[in-house]
Design a protein around this motif. Structure first.
Motif, PDB file in Angstrom:
ATOM      1  N   PRO A   1     -11.841  -2.691  16.607  1.00  0.00           N
ATOM      2  CA  PRO A   1     -10.240  -2.743  16.879  1.00  0.00           C
ATOM      3  C   PRO A   1      -9.384  -1.539  16.054  1.00  0.00           C
ATOM      4  CG  PRO A   1     -11.910  -4.456  15.612  1.00  0.00           C
ATOM      5  CD  PRO A   1     -12.810  -3.512  15.950  1.00  0.00           C
ATOM      6  N   LYS A   2      -8.262  -1.755  16.539  1.00  0.00           N
ATOM      7  CA  LYS A   2      -7.683  -0.543  15.986  1.00  0.00           C
ATOM      8  C   LYS A   2      -5.876  -1.948  14.818  1.00  0.00           C
ATOM      9  CE  LYS A   2      -7.256   3.392  18.863  1.00  0.00           C
ATOM     10  NZ  LYS A   2      -6.984   4.089  19.777  1.00  0.00           N
ATOM     11  N   PRO A   3      -5.943  -1.763  14.089  1.00  0.00           N
ATOM     12  CA  PRO A   3      -5.118  -2.190  13.407  1.00  0.00           C
ATOM     13  C   PRO A   3      -3.880  -2.253  13.623  1.00  0.00           C
ATOM     14  CG  PRO A   3      -5.232  -0.453  12.009  1.00  0.00           C
ATOM     15  CD  PRO A   3      -6.026  -0.267  13.389  1.00  0.00           C
ATOM     16  N   GLY A   4      -3.508  -3.426  14.077  1.00  0.00           N
ATOM     17  CA  GLY A   4      -1.540  -3.407  14.304  1.00  0.00           C
ATOM     18  C   GLY A   4      -0.497  -4.052  13.361  1.00  0.00           C
ATOM     19  N   PRO A   5       1.047  -3.197  13.906  1.00  0.00           N
ATOM     20  CA  PRO A   5       1.384  -3.250  12.609  1.00  0.00           C
ATOM     21  C   PRO A   5       1.384  -4.398  11.148  1.00  0.00           C
ATOM     22  CG  PRO A   5       2.379  -3.031  14.460  1.00  0.00           C
ATOM     23  CD  PRO A   5       1.121  -3.535  14.738  1.00  0.00           C
ATOM     24  N   GLY A   6       1.305  -3.501   9.998  1.00  0.00           N
ATOM     25  CA  GLY A   6       1.167  -4.924   8.849  1.00  0.00           C
ATOM     26  C   GLY A   6      -0.486  -5.046   8.647  1.00  0.00           C
ATOM     27  N   GLU A   7      -1.493  -4.469   9.407  1.00  0.00           N
ATOM     28  CA  GLU A   7      -2.791  -4.536   9.007  1.00  0.00           C
ATOM     29  C   GLU A   7      -3.626  -3.467   8.828  1.00  0.00           C
ATOM     30  OE1 GLU A   7      -3.144  -7.930  13.218  1.00  0.00           O
ATOM     31  OE2 GLU A   7      -3.869  -5.904  13.352  1.00  0.00           O
ATOM     32  N   LEU A   8      -4.652  -4.064   8.705  1.00  0.00           N
ATOM     33  CA  LEU A   8      -5.889  -2.900   7.815  1.00  0.00           C
ATOM     34  C   LEU A   8      -6.803  -2.863   8.508  1.00  0.00           C
ATOM     35  CD1 LEU A   8      -5.597  -3.397   3.426  1.00  0.00           C
ATOM     36  CD2 LEU A   8      -4.410  -1.880   5.084  1.00  0.00           C
TER      37      LEU A   8
ATOM     38  N   LEU B   1      -4.839   2.367   8.815  1.00  0.00           N
ATOM     39  CA  LEU B   1      -3.597   1.460   8.361  1.00  0.00           C
ATOM     40  C   LEU B   1      -3.058   1.105   9.360  1.00  0.00           C
ATOM     41  CD1 LEU B   1      -2.793   3.439   5.345  1.00  0.00           C
ATOM     42  CD2 LEU B   1      -3.762   1.642   5.124  1.00  0.00           C
ATOM     43  N   GLY B   2      -2.921   0.449   9.536  1.00  0.00           N
ATOM     44  CA  GLY B   2      -1.889  -0.516  10.507  1.00  0.00           C
ATOM     45  C   GLY B   2      -0.372   0.518  10.497  1.00  0.00           C
ATOM     46  N   ALA B   3       0.459   0.464  11.319  1.00  0.00           N
ATOM     47  CA  ALA B   3       1.906   1.045  10.740  1.00  0.00           C
ATOM     48  C   ALA B   3       2.722  -0.123  10.157  1.00  0.00           C
ATOM     49  CB  ALA B   3       2.515   0.419  12.315  1.00  0.00           C
ATOM     50  N   GLY B   4       3.323   0.774   9.151  1.00  0.00           N
ATOM     51  CA  GLY B   4       4.511   0.237   8.049  1.00  0.00           C
ATOM     52  C   GLY B   4       3.835  -0.367   7.268  1.00  0.00           C
ATOM     53  N   VAL B   5       2.082  -0.234   6.743  1.00  0.00           N
ATOM     54  CA  VAL B   5       1.713  -0.150   5.492  1.00  0.00           C
ATOM     55  C   VAL B   5       1.730   0.590   4.836  1.00  0.00           C
ATOM     56  CG1 VAL B   5      -0.684  -1.067   4.742  1.00  0.00           C
ATOM     57  CG2 VAL B   5      -0.566  -1.995   7.222  1.00  0.00           C
ATOM     58  N   GLU B   6       2.118  -0.204   3.539  1.00  0.00           N
ATOM     59  CA  GLU B   6       1.886   0.890   2.547  1.00  0.00           C
ATOM     60  C   GLU B   6       1.513  -0.296   0.883  1.00  0.00           C
ATOM     61  OE1 GLU B   6       6.866   0.527   1.679  1.00  0.00           O
ATOM     62  OE2 GLU B   6       6.888   1.766   3.005  1.00  0.00           O
ATOM     63  N   GLY B   7       0.920   0.849   0.098  1.00  0.00           N
ATOM     64  CA  GLY B   7       0.787   0.330  -1.422  1.00  0.00           C
ATOM     65  C   GLY B   7      -1.276   0.116  -1.180  1.00  0.00           C
ATOM     66  N   PHE B   8      -2.087   0.448   0.149  1.00  0.00           N
ATOM     67  CA  PHE B   8      -2.483   0.504   0.479  1.00  0.00           C
ATOM     68  C   PHE B   8      -3.070   1.887   0.878  1.00  0.00           C
ATOM     69  CE2 PHE B   8      -2.509  -3.708   0.521  1.00  0.00           C
ATOM     70  CZ  PHE B   8      -3.475  -4.394   0.378  1.00  0.00           C
TER      71      PHE B   8
ATOM     72  N   PHE C   1      -2.034  -9.406   3.336  1.00  0.00           N
ATOM     73  CA  PHE C   1      -2.943 -10.781   2.267  1.00  0.00           C
ATOM     74  C   PHE C   1      -4.338 -10.270   1.414  1.00  0.00           C
ATOM     75  CE2 PHE C   1       0.491 -13.457   3.986  1.00  0.00           C
ATOM     76  CZ  PHE C   1      -0.058 -15.069   3.597  1.00  0.00           C
ATOM     77  N   CYS C   2      -4.414  -9.020   1.770  1.00  0.00           N
ATOM     78  CA  CYS C   2      -5.488  -8.176   0.929  1.00  0.00           C
ATOM     79  C   CYS C   2      -5.079  -8.476  -0.433  1.00  0.00           C
ATOM     80  CB  CYS C   2      -5.640  -6.512   1.478  1.00  0.00           C
ATOM     81  SG  CYS C   2      -6.033  -6.958   3.425  1.00  0.00           S
ATOM     82  N   LEU C   3      -6.301  -8.064  -1.349  1.00  0.00           N
ATOM     83  CA  LEU C   3      -6.859  -8.276  -2.606  1.00  0.00           C
ATOM     84  C   LEU C   3      -7.271  -7.149  -3.224  1.00  0.00           C
ATOM     85  CD1 LEU C   3      -8.035 -12.153  -2.879  1.00  0.00           C
ATOM     86  CD2 LEU C   3      -5.365 -11.122  -2.674  1.00  0.00           C
ATOM     87  N   PRO C   4      -6.097  -5.898  -3.642  1.00  0.00           N
ATOM     88  CA  PRO C   4      -7.626  -4.972  -5.066  1.00  0.00           C
ATOM     89  C   PRO C   4      -7.682  -5.340  -5.716  1.00  0.00           C
ATOM     90  CG  PRO C   4      -4.840  -5.041  -4.450  1.00  0.00           C
ATOM     91  CD  PRO C   4      -4.530  -6.556  -4.417  1.00  0.00           C
ATOM     92  N   LEU C   5      -9.408  -4.797  -5.168  1.00  0.00           N
ATOM     93  CA  LEU C   5     -10.536  -5.515  -6.335  1.00  0.00           C
ATOM     94  C   LEU C   5     -10.291  -4.423  -7.432  1.00  0.00           C
ATOM     95  CD1 LEU C   5     -13.097  -6.401  -3.243  1.00  0.00           C
ATOM     96  CD2 LEU C   5     -11.270  -7.921  -4.927  1.00  0.00           C
ATOM     97  N   GLU C   6      -9.935  -4.628  -8.426  1.00  0.00           N
ATOM     98  CA  GLU C   6     -10.159  -3.735  -9.569  1.00  0.00           C
ATOM     99  C   GLU C   6     -10.785  -4.317 -10.720  1.00  0.00           C
ATOM    100  OE1 GLU C   6      -6.495  -2.148 -11.482  1.00  0.00           O
ATOM    101  OE2 GLU C   6      -5.926  -1.114  -9.445  1.00  0.00           O
ATOM    102  N   LEU C   7     -12.448  -4.615 -10.715  1.00  0.00           N
ATOM    103  CA  LEU C   7     -12.706  -5.236 -11.319  1.00  0.00           C
ATOM    104  C   LEU C   7     -14.561  -3.863 -11.860  1.00  0.00           C
ATOM    105  CD1 LEU C   7     -13.836  -8.266  -8.998  1.00  0.00           C
ATOM    106  CD2 LEU C   7     -12.352  -7.780 -10.948  1.00  0.00           C
ATOM    107  N   PRO C   8     -15.052  -4.676 -13.549  1.00  0.00           N
ATOM    108  CA  PRO C   8     -16.020  -4.037 -13.409  1.00  0.00           C
ATOM    109  C   PRO C   8     -16.980  -3.796 -13.184  1.00  0.00           C
ATOM    110  CG  PRO C   8     -15.329  -6.135 -15.074  1.00  0.00           C
ATOM    111  CD  PRO C   8     -14.321  -5.784 -13.754  1.00  0.00           C
ATOM    112  N   GLU C   9     -17.431  -4.916 -11.836  1.00  0.00           N
ATOM    113  CA  GLU C   9     -18.364  -5.127 -10.795  1.00  0.00           C
ATOM    114  C   GLU C   9     -18.063  -4.199  -9.980  1.00  0.00           C
ATOM    115  OE1 GLU C   9     -21.540  -5.223  -9.820  1.00  0.00           O
ATOM    116  OE2 GLU C   9     -21.208  -7.322 -11.480  1.00  0.00           O
ATOM    117  N   THR C  10     -19.176  -3.629  -9.414  1.00  0.00           N
ATOM    118  CA  THR C  10     -19.296  -2.346  -8.848  1.00  0.00           C
ATOM    119  C   THR C  10     -19.999  -2.583  -7.517  1.00  0.00           C
ATOM    120  OG1 THR C  10     -21.472  -0.448  -9.773  1.00  0.00           O
ATOM    121  CG2 THR C  10     -19.462   0.074 -10.476  1.00  0.00           C
TER     122      THR C  10
END
Length: 331
Positions: A21-28, A69-76, A129-138
């Motif tokens: 599938p392709k992401p819609g606006p605001g989606e990843l 990235l869908g349209a309008g997504v920022e920060g990812f 509603f997605c969460l960046p994962l900056e963790l020591p575990e890889t």
């Protein structure tokens, strides 16, 4: 893309090949690296929760890499590793959302329940509603259980009460959430009393190895009165058992989305200002708090991994109590 699809309750999941599938606006769109198997997935498959959408791809403890990235997504950014939890959308305008209780939203959408989840090679998720994962575990497989077992466990732990008032904590049902919260609670300075299925000595040994002060069967009484108890097992008969175990003024927290009926019990078990409360879903604030904690307090995450096509086997093992820690699908 490949996906394990539920066509109806009680039917095995079936492997389907679909157009990616392709992401819609605001989606990843994410390429799934790992998706843990939650007891909520089991409740969905077993028809214990009403199914609003069929067919559905279960799975809501997703670790993936952004590949569109869908349209309008920022920060990812493409290639970034992110997590997708159970709460996939809240309306933002109901009384609960406006009061910082989006977990109680009047019009929520849950991952793997209202929208296709992570038992797949790819998944579409709302970026907010997605969460960046900056963790020591890889290892993605060891991160995935944090996204529900960890998050719901964290919210349940907060509901149990402040550390100063709940030093002796009981955990009933020693699975994915309890094995994480044992480590969190011990790091906070609490004493943990772990309750497993009677006779499950392997699980009790795991609890002690993770820092539990005592471990026994759910048919046993702890050596000391508990300040609070959390029930992760979906067994209603454990509510009166936990009430017997907590002190005056103690609290019993029901941490699951589904539980068998609670049997009637004598009022004296509830008297003396004991209380029973439930925890529903999670908020993004919970997620940020818990992931910050996990970044500074690395957790030992016990997992059993399965290929995507072994999703039915993973669910069967979870249903039968054959898993120590968490089951994780690795596409």
């Amino acid at each position: 893309m490949r996906a394990m699809v539920l066509g109806a309750a009680w039917l095995p999941l079936e492997l389907e090949c679909r157009a990616t599938p392709k992401p819609g606006p605001g989606e990843l769109r994410l390429r799934v690296l790992a998706c843990a198997v939650c007891r909520t997935d089991l409740h969905i498959v077993d028809g214990e929760l009403p199914l609003p959408v069929l067919p559905i791809v279960p799975g809501h403890e997703i670790v993936g890499v952004v590949d569109a990235l869908g349209a309008g997504v920022e920060g990812f950014a493409i290639g970034e590793r992110v997590g997708v939890p159970w709460l996939g959308h809240s309306c933002g305008c109901c009384a609960f959302c406006l009061d910082a209780h989006e977990n109680l939203c009047d019009a929520p959408r849950f991952t793997g329940y209202h929208r296709d989840g992570g038992f797949a090679s790819h998944v579409i998720a709302e970026a907010a509603f997605c969460l960046p994962l900056e963790l020591p575990e890889t290892d993605a497989a060891r991160i995935a259980p944090l996204l529900c077992a960890g998050l719901i466990g964290w919210r349940s732990l907060k509901a149990a009460g402040e550390v100063a008032r709940t030093r002796r904590l009981g955990l009933y049902g020693f699975g994915a959430a309890a094995h994480l919260m044992t480590q969190v609670a011990v790091a906070q300075g609490r004493e943990v009393y772990a309750f497993s299925r009677p006779g499950d000595h392997a699980t009790q040994a795991l609890a002690r190895s993770l820092g539990a002060a005592w471990a026994g069967g759910s048919d046993q009484r702890p050596p000391e009165p508990l300040d609070a108890a959390i029930l992760f097992a979906p067994a209603g008969e454990l509510v009166p058992a936990a009430l017997r175990a907590v002190r005056k003024g103690g609290r019993v927290v029901c941490g699951g989305i589904h539980m068998s009926d609670i049997p009637s019990f004598a009022y004296r078990l509830l008297w003396e200002e004991r209380s029973v409360v439930s925890v529903a879903n999670l908020t993004r604030a919970d997620a940020r708090e818990f992931l910050d904690f996990a970044q500074s307090h690395p957790l030992r995450v016990h997992v059993k991994t399965y290929a995507l096509t072994q999703a039915n086997e993973a669910l069967a093992d979870l249903r039968a109590g054959r898993i120590e820690g968490a089951a994780v699908l690795v596409p």
